[in-house]
Design a protein around this motif. Structure first.
Motif, PDB file in Angstrom:
ATOM      1  N   SER A 172     -18.415  67.117  18.303  1.00  0.00           N
ATOM      2  CA  SER A 172     -17.138  67.812  18.424  1.00  0.00           C
ATOM      3  C   SER A 172     -16.054  67.088  17.630  1.00  0.00           C
ATOM      4  O   SER A 172     -15.295  67.713  16.877  1.00  0.00           O
ATOM      5  CB  SER A 172     -16.741  67.906  19.894  1.00  0.00           C
ATOM      6  N   TYR A 173     -15.986  65.773  17.779  1.00  0.00           N
ATOM      7  CA  TYR A 173     -15.002  64.992  17.018  1.00  0.00           C
ATOM      8  C   TYR A 173     -15.290  65.046  15.521  1.00  0.00           C
ATOM      9  O   TYR A 173     -14.371  65.136  14.703  1.00  0.00           O
ATOM     10  CB  TYR A 173     -14.969  63.536  17.499  1.00  0.00           C
ATOM     11  N   TYR A 174     -16.552  65.018  15.143  1.00  0.00           N
ATOM     12  CA  TYR A 174     -16.909  65.086  13.730  1.00  0.00           C
ATOM     13  C   TYR A 174     -16.501  66.431  13.126  1.00  0.00           C
ATOM     14  O   TYR A 174     -15.932  66.478  12.032  1.00  0.00           O
ATOM     15  CB  TYR A 174     -18.418  64.863  13.553  1.00  0.00           C
ATOM     16  N   ASN A 175     -16.760  67.520  13.840  1.00  0.00           N
ATOM     17  CA  ASN A 175     -16.363  68.845  13.349  1.00  0.00           C
ATOM     18  C   ASN A 175     -14.849  68.955  13.214  1.00  0.00           C
ATOM     19  O   ASN A 175     -14.337  69.540  12.263  1.00  0.00           O
ATOM     20  CB  ASN A 175     -16.892  69.933  14.272  1.00  0.00           C
ATOM     21  N   ILE A 233     -10.010  69.088   9.681  1.00  0.00           N
ATOM     22  CA  ILE A 233      -8.720  68.496   9.285  1.00  0.00           C
ATOM     23  C   ILE A 233      -8.757  68.122   7.811  1.00  0.00           C
ATOM     24  O   ILE A 233      -7.801  68.384   7.068  1.00  0.00           O
ATOM     25  CB  ILE A 233      -8.386  67.278  10.167  1.00  0.00           C
ATOM     26  N   LYS A 234      -9.852  67.509   7.359  1.00  0.00           N
ATOM     27  CA  LYS A 234      -9.974  67.124   5.950  1.00  0.00           C
ATOM     28  C   LYS A 234      -9.952  68.358   5.046  1.00  0.00           C
ATOM     29  O   LYS A 234      -9.339  68.329   3.977  1.00  0.00           O
ATOM     30  CB  LYS A 234     -11.264  66.329   5.719  1.00  0.00           C
ATOM     31  N   ALA A 235     -10.605  69.440   5.461  1.00  0.00           N
ATOM     32  CA  ALA A 235     -10.623  70.664   4.663  1.00  0.00           C
ATOM     33  C   ALA A 235      -9.220  71.256   4.567  1.00  0.00           C
ATOM     34  O   ALA A 235      -8.798  71.704   3.496  1.00  0.00           O
ATOM     35  CB  ALA A 235     -11.588  71.676   5.266  1.00  0.00           C
ATOM     36  N   LYS A 236      -8.479  71.243   5.670  1.00  0.00           N
ATOM     37  CA  LYS A 236      -7.109  71.765   5.652  1.00  0.00           C
ATOM     38  C   LYS A 236      -6.215  70.916   4.755  1.00  0.00           C
ATOM     39  O   LYS A 236      -5.373  71.443   4.029  1.00  0.00           O
ATOM     40  CB  LYS A 236      -6.537  71.816   7.061  1.00  0.00           C
ATOM     41  N   SER A 265      -7.128  69.084   2.122  1.00  0.00           N
ATOM     42  CA  SER A 265      -7.437  69.283   0.705  1.00  0.00           C
ATOM     43  C   SER A 265      -6.944  70.650   0.238  1.00  0.00           C
ATOM     44  O   SER A 265      -6.451  70.785  -0.882  1.00  0.00           O
ATOM     45  CB  SER A 265      -8.934  69.112   0.434  1.00  0.00           C
ATOM     46  N   ALA A 266      -7.052  71.662   1.092  1.00  0.00           N
ATOM     47  CA  ALA A 266      -6.531  72.981   0.725  1.00  0.00           C
ATOM     48  C   ALA A 266      -5.009  72.938   0.607  1.00  0.00           C
ATOM     49  O   ALA A 266      -4.428  73.544  -0.301  1.00  0.00           O
ATOM     50  CB  ALA A 266      -6.956  74.018   1.754  1.00  0.00           C
ATOM     51  N   SER A 267      -4.372  72.199   1.499  1.00  0.00           N
ATOM     52  CA  SER A 267      -2.920  72.066   1.456  1.00  0.00           C
ATOM     53  C   SER A 267      -2.470  71.352   0.179  1.00  0.00           C
ATOM     54  O   SER A 267      -1.495  71.771  -0.465  1.00  0.00           O
ATOM     55  CB  SER A 267      -2.440  71.296   2.682  1.00  0.00           C
ATOM     56  N   GLN A 268      -3.173  70.292  -0.182  1.00  0.00           N
ATOM     57  CA  GLN A 268      -2.842  69.572  -1.414  1.00  0.00           C
ATOM     58  C   GLN A 268      -3.032  70.466  -2.634  1.00  0.00           C
ATOM     59  O   GLN A 268      -2.220  70.466  -3.560  1.00  0.00           O
ATOM     60  CB  GLN A 268      -3.710  68.322  -1.544  1.00  0.00           C
ATOM     61  N   PHE A 269      -4.113  71.246  -2.632  1.00  0.00           N
ATOM     62  CA  PHE A 269      -4.387  72.148  -3.751  1.00  0.00           C
ATOM     63  C   PHE A 269      -3.293  73.203  -3.872  1.00  0.00           C
ATOM     64  O   PHE A 269      -2.789  73.469  -4.968  1.00  0.00           O
ATOM     65  CB  PHE A 269      -5.755  72.802  -3.561  1.00  0.00           C
ATOM     66  N   LEU A 270      -2.899  73.801  -2.752  1.00  0.00           N
ATOM     67  CA  LEU A 270      -1.846  74.811  -2.783  1.00  0.00           C
ATOM     68  C   LEU A 270      -0.512  74.208  -3.205  1.00  0.00           C
ATOM     69  O   LEU A 270       0.273  74.852  -3.909  1.00  0.00           O
ATOM     70  CB  LEU A 270      -1.719  75.490  -1.424  1.00  0.00           C
ATOM     71  N   ASN A 271      -0.248  72.976  -2.798  1.00  0.00           N
ATOM     72  CA  ASN A 271       0.974  72.292  -3.203  1.00  0.00           C
ATOM     73  C   ASN A 271       1.012  72.120  -4.726  1.00  0.00           C
ATOM     74  O   ASN A 271       2.044  72.325  -5.360  1.00  0.00           O
ATOM     75  CB  ASN A 271       1.082  70.937  -2.502  1.00  0.00           C
ATOM     76  N   LYS A 272      -0.122  71.758  -5.297  1.00  0.00           N
ATOM     77  CA  LYS A 272      -0.182  71.627  -6.762  1.00  0.00           C
ATOM     78  C   LYS A 272       0.028  72.973  -7.436  1.00  0.00           C
ATOM     79  O   LYS A 272       0.704  73.059  -8.467  1.00  0.00           O
ATOM     80  CB  LYS A 272      -1.527  71.037  -7.183  1.00  0.00           C
ATOM     81  N   LEU A 273      -0.541  74.025  -6.861  1.00  0.00           N
ATOM     82  CA  LEU A 273      -0.369  75.351  -7.456  1.00  0.00           C
ATOM     83  C   LEU A 273       1.089  75.805  -7.405  1.00  0.00           C
ATOM     84  O   LEU A 273       1.566  76.479  -8.329  1.00  0.00           O
ATOM     85  CB  LEU A 273      -1.253  76.378  -6.744  1.00  0.00           C
ATOM     86  N   GLU A 274       1.780  75.444  -6.343  1.00  0.00           N
ATOM     87  CA  GLU A 274       3.184  75.827  -6.219  1.00  0.00           C
ATOM     88  C   GLU A 274       4.059  75.095  -7.240  1.00  0.00           C
ATOM     89  O   GLU A 274       5.122  75.575  -7.612  1.00  0.00           O
ATOM     90  CB  GLU A 274       3.689  75.548  -4.805  1.00  0.00           C
ATOM     91  N   ASN A 275       3.613  73.948  -7.705  1.00  0.00           N
ATOM     92  CA  ASN A 275       4.388  73.142  -8.648  1.00  0.00           C
ATOM     93  C   ASN A 275       3.778  73.152 -10.053  1.00  0.00           C
ATOM     94  O   ASN A 275       3.893  72.170 -10.783  1.00  0.00           O
ATOM     95  CB  ASN A 275       4.476  71.698  -8.136  1.00  0.00           C
ATOM     96  N   LEU A 276       3.161  74.242 -10.438  1.00  0.00           N
ATOM     97  CA  LEU A 276       2.508  74.310 -11.749  1.00  0.00           C
ATOM     98  C   LEU A 276       3.431  73.988 -12.919  1.00  0.00           C
ATOM     99  O   LEU A 276       3.033  73.250 -13.825  1.00  0.00           O
ATOM    100  CB  LEU A 276       1.865  75.685 -11.958  1.00  0.00           C
ATOM    101  N   PRO A 277       4.650  74.515 -12.945  1.00  0.00           N
ATOM    102  CA  PRO A 277       5.499  74.234 -14.108  1.00  0.00           C
ATOM    103  C   PRO A 277       5.818  72.752 -14.302  1.00  0.00           C
ATOM    104  O   PRO A 277       6.030  72.307 -15.430  1.00  0.00           O
ATOM    105  CB  PRO A 277       6.776  75.029 -13.832  1.00  0.00           C
ATOM    106  N   SER A 278       5.820  71.988 -13.248  1.00  0.00           N
ATOM    107  CA  SER A 278       6.190  70.581 -13.375  1.00  0.00           C
ATOM    108  C   SER A 278       4.991  69.660 -13.623  1.00  0.00           C
ATOM    109  O   SER A 278       5.165  68.453 -13.777  1.00  0.00           O
ATOM    110  CB  SER A 278       6.929  70.129 -12.116  1.00  0.00           C
ATOM    111  N   LEU A 279       3.782  70.204 -13.673  1.00  0.00           N
ATOM    112  CA  LEU A 279       2.589  69.379 -13.873  1.00  0.00           C
ATOM    113  C   LEU A 279       2.334  69.114 -15.348  1.00  0.00           C
ATOM    114  O   LEU A 279       2.637  69.939 -16.206  1.00  0.00           O
ATOM    115  CB  LEU A 279       1.363  70.055 -13.250  1.00  0.00           C
ATOM    116  N   SER A 280       1.719  67.970 -15.610  1.00  0.00           N
ATOM    117  CA  SER A 280       1.369  67.637 -17.002  1.00  0.00           C
ATOM    118  C   SER A 280       0.119  68.411 -17.413  1.00  0.00           C
ATOM    119  O   SER A 280      -0.568  69.015 -16.589  1.00  0.00           O
ATOM    120  CB  SER A 280       1.112  66.131 -17.120  1.00  0.00           C
TER     121      SER A 280
END
Length: 95
Positions: A49-52, A57-60, A62-77
């Motif tokens: 249960s704790y492992y699941n 949490i890790k999946a959320k 990484s998805a949150s980080q990915f969406l954050n990068k997508l929201e800031n596309l113009p400022s990325l190198s």
């Protein structure tokens, strides 16, 4: 006696050399056996249960980080944009 026989068979306690013969002994053996079965079943269930929860949490995150990068596309190198593009190609993110 028949209930004791079924319990001994079910829990694989067996019919060994040392046999419980009193009613109190049967009751104590049943309680201890059921407790042992519950402990053996409970500990792996709690660990899984704790492992699941950790995996979710890790999946959320990484998805949150990915969406954050997508929201800031113009400022990325260009390098960061290339990394995101490769991640999308590898993981087949559906946007």
């Amino acid at each position: 006696d028949s209930m004791w026989f079924l319990f001994a068979s079910f829990t694989t306690i067996g019919y060994g050399d040392v046999v419980v013969s009193t009613l109190l002994g049967h009751i104590i053996t049943v309680i201890l056996s059921l407790y042992g079965i519950l402990v053996v079943a409970f500990i792996p269930a709690v660990i899984m249960s704790y492992y699941n929860e950790y995996i979710q949490i890790k999946a959320k995150e990484s998805a949150s980080q990915f969406l954050n990068k997508l929201e800031n596309l113009p400022s990325l190198s260009k390098e960061e944009l290339a990394k995101i593009s490769e991640a999308v190609k590898k993981r087949h993110y559906k946007l």
